[in-house]
Design a protein around this motif. Structure first.
Motif, mmCIF file in Angstrom:
data_model
loop_
_atom_site.group_PDB
_atom_site.id
_atom_site.type_symbol
_atom_site.label_atom_id
_atom_site.label_comp_id
_atom_site.label_asym_id
_atom_site.label_seq_id
_atom_site.Cartn_x
_atom_site.Cartn_y
_atom_site.Cartn_z
ATOM 1 N N LYS A 230 36.667 -25.566 -6.313
ATOM 2 C CA LYS A 230 35.237 -25.117 -6.922
ATOM 3 C C LYS A 230 34.288 -25.830 -5.421
ATOM 4 C CE LYS A 230 31.947 -24.449 -10.651
ATOM 5 N NZ LYS A 230 31.675 -24.984 -11.902
ATOM 6 N N MET A 231 34.026 -27.288 -5.595
ATOM 7 C CA MET A 231 33.186 -27.890 -5.233
ATOM 8 C C MET A 231 33.290 -27.421 -3.447
ATOM 9 S SD MET A 231 31.589 -29.410 -7.372
ATOM 10 C CE MET A 231 31.071 -30.905 -5.845
ATOM 11 N N LEU A 232 34.357 -26.982 -3.169
ATOM 12 C CA LEU A 232 34.643 -26.599 -1.932
ATOM 13 C C LEU A 232 34.452 -24.757 -1.154
ATOM 14 C CD1 LEU A 232 38.386 -27.856 -1.256
ATOM 15 C CD2 LEU A 232 35.986 -28.858 -0.033
ATOM 16 N N MET A 233 34.517 -24.400 -2.643
ATOM 17 C CA MET A 233 33.921 -23.181 -2.423
ATOM 18 C C MET A 233 32.466 -22.793 -2.278
ATOM 19 S SD MET A 233 36.625 -20.741 -2.000
ATOM 20 C CE MET A 233 35.796 -19.398 -1.360
ATOM 21 N N LYS A 234 31.863 -23.862 -3.341
ATOM 22 C CA LYS A 234 30.453 -23.334 -3.113
ATOM 23 C C LYS A 234 29.365 -23.977 -1.426
ATOM 24 C CE LYS A 234 26.439 -25.718 -5.772
ATOM 25 N NZ LYS A 234 26.148 -26.387 -7.112
ATOM 26 N N ARG A 235 30.522 -25.926 -1.154
ATOM 27 C CA ARG A 235 29.539 -26.340 0.306
ATOM 28 C C ARG A 235 29.777 -25.315 0.791
ATOM 29 N NH1 ARG A 235 28.317 -31.268 2.066
ATOM 30 N NH2 ARG A 235 28.752 -30.851 4.178
ATOM 31 N N SER A 236 31.278 -24.309 1.068
ATOM 32 C CA SER A 236 31.759 -23.542 2.830
ATOM 33 C C SER A 236 30.477 -22.599 2.342
ATOM 34 C CB SER A 236 32.655 -22.825 2.564
ATOM 35 O OG SER A 236 33.240 -21.705 1.212
ATOM 36 N N PHE A 237 29.861 -21.836 1.706
ATOM 37 C CA PHE A 237 28.905 -20.430 0.648
ATOM 38 C C PHE A 237 27.759 -21.042 1.059
ATOM 39 C CE2 PHE A 237 32.485 -18.379 -1.308
ATOM 40 C CZ PHE A 237 32.671 -17.408 -0.681
ATOM 41 N N LYS A 238 27.442 -22.824 0.887
ATOM 42 C CA LYS A 238 25.489 -22.834 0.751
ATOM 43 C C LYS A 238 25.711 -22.699 2.524
ATOM 44 C CE LYS A 238 23.305 -26.754 -0.130
ATOM 45 N NZ LYS A 238 23.054 -27.953 -0.903
ATOM 46 N N PHE A 239 27.053 -24.223 3.142
ATOM 47 C CA PHE A 239 26.470 -24.435 4.552
ATOM 48 C C PHE A 239 27.343 -22.970 5.036
ATOM 49 C CE2 PHE A 239 26.759 -28.301 1.877
ATOM 50 C CZ PHE A 239 25.351 -28.603 2.310
ATOM 51 N N ARG A 240 27.768 -22.094 5.687
ATOM 52 C CA ARG A 240 28.596 -21.625 6.130
ATOM 53 C C ARG A 240 29.576 -21.829 7.025
ATOM 54 N NH1 ARG A 240 27.974 -16.568 4.198
ATOM 55 N NH2 ARG A 240 25.641 -15.998 2.796
ATOM 56 N N ASP A 241 30.385 -22.836 6.319
ATOM 57 C CA ASP A 241 30.760 -24.071 7.508
ATOM 58 C C ASP A 241 32.375 -23.052 7.458
ATOM 59 O OD1 ASP A 241 32.741 -26.159 8.487
ATOM 60 O OD2 ASP A 241 31.531 -27.245 7.298
ATOM 61 N N SER A 242 32.554 -22.453 8.790
ATOM 62 C CA SER A 242 33.605 -21.780 8.936
ATOM 63 C C SER A 242 35.113 -22.862 9.010
ATOM 64 C CB SER A 242 33.841 -21.039 10.267
ATOM 65 O OG SER A 242 33.533 -22.802 11.678
ATOM 66 N N LEU A 243 35.005 -23.754 9.200
ATOM 67 C CA LEU A 243 35.976 -25.600 9.475
ATOM 68 C C LEU A 243 36.496 -25.202 7.717
ATOM 69 C CD1 LEU A 243 35.324 -27.602 12.648
ATOM 70 C CD2 LEU A 243 37.210 -26.300 12.530
ATOM 71 N N LEU A 244 35.824 -25.832 6.926
ATOM 72 C CA LEU A 244 35.711 -26.175 5.635
ATOM 73 C C LEU A 244 36.694 -24.388 5.345
ATOM 74 C CD1 LEU A 244 35.745 -27.707 3.485
ATOM 75 C CD2 LEU A 244 32.833 -26.630 3.116
ATOM 76 N N MET A 245 36.046 -23.503 5.711
ATOM 77 C CA MET A 245 36.699 -22.186 4.654
ATOM 78 C C MET A 245 38.085 -21.756 5.223
ATOM 79 S SD MET A 245 36.218 -19.819 2.741
ATOM 80 C CE MET A 245 34.718 -19.834 2.652
ATOM 81 N N LYS A 246 37.823 -22.604 7.041
ATOM 82 C CA LYS A 246 39.856 -22.979 7.244
ATOM 83 C C LYS A 246 40.372 -23.882 6.140
ATOM 84 C CE LYS A 246 42.400 -23.517 11.739
ATOM 85 N NZ LYS A 246 42.269 -24.135 13.115
ATOM 86 N N MET A 247 39.894 -24.610 5.738
ATOM 87 C CA MET A 247 41.096 -25.535 5.312
ATOM 88 C C MET A 247 41.373 -24.705 3.355
ATOM 89 S SD MET A 247 39.328 -29.305 3.358
ATOM 90 C CE MET A 247 40.117 -30.162 1.268
ATOM 91 N N ILE A 248 39.986 -24.076 3.785
ATOM 92 C CA ILE A 248 40.095 -23.355 1.727
ATOM 93 C C ILE A 248 41.753 -22.274 2.072
ATOM 94 C CG2 ILE A 248 39.264 -21.495 0.746
ATOM 95 C CD1 ILE A 248 36.971 -23.743 0.519
ATOM 96 N N ARG A 249 41.342 -21.431 3.197
ATOM 97 C CA ARG A 249 42.410 -20.969 3.528
ATOM 98 C C ARG A 249 43.808 -21.133 3.444
ATOM 99 N NH1 ARG A 249 42.702 -17.985 9.623
ATOM 100 N NH2 ARG A 249 43.676 -20.659 9.861
ATOM 101 N N ASN A 250 44.660 -21.982 4.272
ATOM 102 C CA ASN A 250 44.690 -23.077 4.149
ATOM 103 C C ASN A 250 45.922 -23.156 2.897
ATOM 104 O OD1 ASN A 250 45.310 -22.870 7.010
ATOM 105 N ND2 ASN A 250 44.809 -25.393 7.328
ATOM 106 N N ILE A 251 44.404 -23.597 1.609
ATOM 107 C CA ILE A 251 44.913 -23.935 0.291
ATOM 108 C C ILE A 251 45.735 -22.671 0.382
ATOM 109 C CG2 ILE A 251 44.161 -24.967 -2.036
ATOM 110 C CD1 ILE A 251 42.473 -26.366 0.082
ATOM 111 N N SER A 252 44.981 -21.760 0.353
ATOM 112 C CA SER A 252 45.502 -19.976 -0.075
ATOM 113 C C SER A 252 46.769 -19.542 0.178
ATOM 114 C CB SER A 252 44.416 -18.789 -0.234
ATOM 115 O OG SER A 252 44.552 -18.346 1.152
ATOM 116 N N GLU A 253 47.379 -20.026 0.916
ATOM 117 C CA GLU A 253 48.601 -19.650 1.053
ATOM 118 C C GLU A 253 49.810 -20.432 0.724
ATOM 119 O OE1 GLU A 253 48.507 -20.852 5.984
ATOM 120 O OE2 GLU A 253 47.571 -19.334 6.394
ATOM 121 N N HIS A 254 49.945 -21.477 -0.017
ATOM 122 C CA HIS A 254 50.643 -21.966 -0.878
ATOM 123 C C HIS A 254 51.348 -21.024 -1.969
ATOM 124 C CE1 HIS A 254 50.456 -25.528 2.183
ATOM 125 N NE2 HIS A 254 48.887 -25.235 1.128
#
Length: 570
Positions: A230-254
């Motif tokens: 939840k904290m990662l999603m909130k931060r990624s949308f707040k700062f539009r951080d592409s690298l952080l979104m890439k981290m979230i994408r890696n998590i979603s692949e499992h």
């Protein structure tokens, strides 16, 4: 009178005290010599370090086993000497030949005692040496083996060494086998806290480490514990951080519990994607020239090129955007990149996926099929060793086959060649006419090889003792109802088109049963396998009817009648 040989207590105490004093005196002398030796070594190493600025001199030092002497010096406890030795190692570690010799001398094991240490300068230069060595996979494995990982994690709280430690940990996390080892340390909670508490732009080393850790299923589960996702999603949308979104994408692949956590964020992710106007973005920011420039072989690092290709594949979902990219001749750039990076499976797969996306749109389909050689490259990759590449190629080629008959024939031919590759290889390897034996090929008036015609066009193969085509009755009868004299029961008592009740009807009796000595009801005598036996002109006993090894005829052929079998053979 008995005299005691044991010294008295006062004498023993005096002797022990004397020995202790001698030991302390010798130790002080030894300690003084060691300090003088270390001082001499320090001066000598410092002189060699300065001389090593000349690469030719450095090479001579290596040939004189300088690295072996330096590794031996790591056993010393003098901080000043150790700083100089480790600094020397740091300079030498730039060259792979020196690094290889260091690995053979187990330098990682020797450096383990220096991490951590009370001397900040020595610790800092040791970490920098480890960073140089960590570019080698074998060295990273030894760092795990000798227990350096938890020691490095404990230094994350030290601001003086945090950045260097993050770089070393990032290198270690590149190995899939090492990712799971982070679960046995406090690294994941520490880096999560550091990232969530950092300002808008955290250190790139920190984000890179988190992206690698998210690629492991177990570490991804630890990241998502509590309110982590939840904290990662909130931060990624707040700062539009592409690298952080890439981290979230890696998590979603499992697969497993982590994937179910994304159900609550589907609407947010879908809204972010649907609001993108790819055509407007490409035009407003003039991304097409930028993309083409980055796709030139050697124009950028492989990681950046891969992300650009993924961007192209995503943009090609839009019909107009795909047409813009196709008209900019970007397909040719992708083909050139495919040739240059053909050993990189991930990059090849993403390039093929771009072709797959463009095939869907009518505006770009004709460009790929008619104006480029992309289908030919897809055919070459159709049998790639990577299963994902094969899957995308097959799907793309199936679509091409539906819209272009010419390519459909080529694709079908290639699939046929692949499935029959061994047979075709044998046929194509036949010698040419100029190298061939004249007896291998039929003369004029004789038929060719069987593989050049349909085997059903050679009914004589079924009748080794003679074949009369006039008796075959237009092909309505199968060979099992025809003997060398014609149709069984030839006459009024047998209907030529009537099929017997069972296939055993024409082998009735066998040897010694039924009608005399193997005689069939409708024909000549049969052997135990149901084959006709040639009769002598004056006797109803078969010729050469006996048990034993096959006889050799005068013409050199075995057996009789050209069968190659003999009665009694097993």
């Amino acid at each position: 009178m008995i005299i005691s040989l044991t010294p008295s207590v006062p004498d023993a105490e005096k002797s022990s005290k004397k020995m202790k004093e001698e030991y302390e005196k010798s130790f002080k002398k030894f300690d003084g010599l060691v300090k003088k030796q270390e001082q001499l070594l320090r001066v000598a190493y410092y002189l060699l370090l300065n001389l090593a600025e000349d690469l030719k001199v450095e090479m001579k030092m290596k040939n004189k086993n300088a690295i072996k002497m330096l590794v031996k010096s790591l056993e010393r406890d003098n901080f000043e000497l150790l700083i100089l030795v480790v600094s020397f190692f740091k300079k030498l570690s730039i060259f792979v030949e020196n690094k290889t010799e260091m690995a053979e001398l187990n330098i990682i094991e020797k450096l383990t005692k220096l991490v951590p240490c009370e001397h900040e300068d020595l610790l800092n230069i040791t970490l920098r040496l480890l960073l140089n060595l960590s570019f080698d996979p074998d060295m990273r494995s030894k760092m795990i083996k000798f227990g350096l990982l938890p020691k490095l994690v404990s230094l994350l709280n030290n601001e003086n060494h945090k950045l260097i430690v993050l770089c070393i940990l990032y290198h270690i996390s590149m190995d899939d086998k090492s990712k799971s080892m982070f679960t046995y340390t406090d690294c994941i909670p520490m880096v999560m806290r550091m990232m969530l508490e950092s300002p808008e732009n955290p250190d790139i080393e920190l984000l890179s480490l988190c992206i690698n850790l998210a690629a492991n299923k177990r570490t991804a589960q630890i990241i998502c514990e509590g309110q982590g996702l939840k904290m990662l999603m909130k931060r990624s949308f707040k700062f539009r951080d592409s690298l952080l979104m890439k981290m979230i994408r890696n998590i979603s692949e499992h697969d497993g519990p982590t994937k179910n956590l994304f159900i609550d964020y589907i609407s947010d992710l879908a809204e972010a994607v649907l609001n993108l106007d790819y055509e407007l973005i490409l035009k407003e920011y003039q991304l097409v020239p930028w993309i083409k420039k980055r796709l030139q072989p050697g124009a950028a690092e492989d990681d950046l090129v891969l992300q650009v290709i993924i961007l192209v594949g995503t943009v090609c979902n839009d019909d107009i955007s795909a047409k813009m990219l196709a008209e900019s001749n970007i397909i040719h750039s992708l083909i050139e990149l495919l040739n240059a990076k053909q050993e990189d499976d991930e990059m090849v797969c993403q390039i093929v996926y771009v072709f797959y996306q463009m095939i869907f749109h009518e505006s770009t389909r004709e460009v790929i099929i008619k104006d480029t050689q992309a289908p030919a490259y897809l055919i070459d990759l159709m049998h790639d060793k990577n299963s994902e590449i094969r899957k995308v190629c097959d799907n793309t080629l199936d679509i091409i086959s539906e819209f272009d008959e010419e390519w459909a024939k080529k694709i079908q031919l290639e699939k046929f060649r692949w499935h029959n590759s061994q047979w075709l290889e044998m046929v194509e390897s036949r010698p040419g006419d100029e190298m061939a034996d004249p007896y291998m090929y039929p003369e004029e008036g004789y038929e060719g090889y069987l593989q050049d015609a349909d085997i059903l066009d050679h009914p004589d193969l079924f009748y080794p003792d003679g074949y009369d085509p006039a008796l075959v009755m237009d092909g309505h009868l199968t060979p099992e109802y025809i003997d060398e004299n014609g149709v069984y029961g030839y006459g009024n008592e047998y209907e030529p088109y009537a099929r017997p009740d069972s296939n055993m009807g024409f082998v009735n009796g066998g040897v010694g049963g039924g009608y005399g000595r193997g005689m069939d009801e409708y024909g000549p005598p049969l052997d135990q396998y149901g084959r006709p036996i040639q009769l002598d002109e004056y006797d109803d006993y078969p010729q050469n009817y006996h048990y034993g090894p096959p006889e050799v005829a005068d013409d050199g052929e075995e057996g009789y009648g050209g069968y190659g079998y003999h009665q009694g053979m097993r």
